[in-house]
Design an enzyme around this catalytic site. Sequence first.
Site, short mmCIF file in Angstrom:
data_model
loop_
_atom_site.label_atom_id
_atom_site.label_comp_id
_atom_site.label_asym_id
_atom_site.label_seq_id
_atom_site.Cartn_x
_atom_site.Cartn_y
_atom_site.Cartn_z
N GLY A 132 0.61 -1.20 -0.36
CA GLY A 132 -0.26 0.07 -0.33
C GLY A 132 0.58 1.05 -0.27
N ASN A 184 1.49 3.03 -2.76
CA ASN A 184 0.89 3.88 -3.70
C ASN A 184 -1.00 4.67 -2.99
OD1 ASN A 184 1.82 4.01 -6.52
ND2 ASN A 184 2.12 2.22 -5.76
N LYS A 239 -15.83 -15.97 -9.55
CA LYS A 239 -15.67 -14.28 -9.28
C LYS A 239 -16.98 -13.62 -9.77
CE LYS A 239 -12.05 -12.93 -11.65
NZ LYS A 239 -10.91 -12.68 -12.33
N MET A 247 -3.79 -7.15 -6.96
CA MET A 247 -3.75 -8.63 -7.82
C MET A 247 -4.63 -9.74 -8.22
SD MET A 247 -0.18 -8.08 -7.61
CE MET A 247 1.36 -9.38 -8.34
N ARG A 248 -5.53 -8.97 -8.81
CA ARG A 248 -6.57 -9.89 -9.40
C ARG A 248 -6.75 -8.62 -10.72
NH1 ARG A 248 -8.35 -14.11 -6.56
NH2 ARG A 248 -7.06 -14.28 -5.28
N ASN A 289 -5.05 1.85 -13.69
CA ASN A 289 -3.97 1.06 -12.45
C ASN A 289 -2.19 1.63 -13.18
OD1 ASN A 289 -3.12 -1.07 -11.36
ND2 ASN A 289 -2.50 -1.59 -13.03
N HIS A 347 1.46 0.03 -13.66
CA HIS A 347 2.43 -1.18 -13.23
C HIS A 347 3.22 -0.26 -13.66
CE1 HIS A 347 2.83 -4.54 -14.91
NE2 HIS A 347 3.97 -4.31 -16.14
C1 GRF Z 1 3.31 -0.92 -7.45
O1 GRF Z 1 4.49 -1.03 -7.91
C2 GRF Z 1 2.36 -1.19 -8.88
O2 GRF Z 1 2.88 -0.39 -9.63
C3 GRF Z 1 2.15 -2.69 -9.45
O3 GRF Z 1 1.94 -2.57 -7.63
C4 GRF Z 1 2.98 -2.37 -6.92
C5 GRF Z 1 1.73 -2.12 -5.07
O4 GRF Z 1 3.40 -1.96 -4.67
N1 GRF Z 1 0.89 -2.47 -9.82
P1 GRF Z 1 2.00 -0.70 -2.92
O5 GRF Z 1 1.27 -1.92 -2.60
O6 GRF Z 1 1.17 0.27 -3.91
O7 GRF Z 1 3.57 -0.35 -2.59
#
Ligand code: GRF
Length: 190
Positions: A17, A19, A67, A92-93, A109, A111
């Site tokens: 988390g 981000n 799902k 992650m889904r 999203n 990435h």
């Molecule tokens: C990030 O690096 C993002 O690019 C990827 O998953 C990671 C999540 O990191 N999709 P965090 O949980 O926000 O630390």
Amino acid sequence: MNMEKRANVAVFASGTGSNFDAIMNSPDRNFDVVRLVSDKPKAHVIGKAASFGIQTIVFDPSDYEDKSAYEQELLEQLKRARVEWIVLAGYMRVLGETILDEYKGKIINIHPSLLPSFRGIDAVGQALDAGVKVSGVTIHYVDEGIDTGEIIAQEAVTVFPHDTKESLQRRIQQVEHNIYPRVLNKLTKE
Ligand code: GRF
């Protein structure tokens, strides 16, 4: 006083988390995070949401038949909270059509690569294995594919010869923490 309506956002996350933290701490955030959604009942991010006073929706997909069953329930909760935008931050889904159809063009999203290179898991490792000199961060709309939706913003990160997965990931995440709140501010205002 600014009477403009602020957009309601739900952040979806499965892990650390960082981000989510960056979004919450962004000083000029012009949207409200009204829910944190996690598919991992033990995810670190859930404690973070609590510390920000953000309500969480936590579910374990293995408790459901499929799902569409858990997404249907999730969708009802999102609607009840008047969520307008879904922001994936390490979720992650793969989203199914129940959520995708309802939130078309409103799911974003982030990435850790310059898409379309290195889609899917371990994008940082993939970049190192490929020997690229530049990788980076992409923010994109979410469609039914994996990291295939329309690109909204990108920022490059130099790969140094001595980089390890950890060092490159650290620099990529620093960029993420800066670009994600900025881009979300812009999108949710439009
Ligand atoms: C990030 O690096 C993002 O690019 C990827 O998953 C990671 C999540 O990191 N999709 P965090 O949980 O926000 O630390």
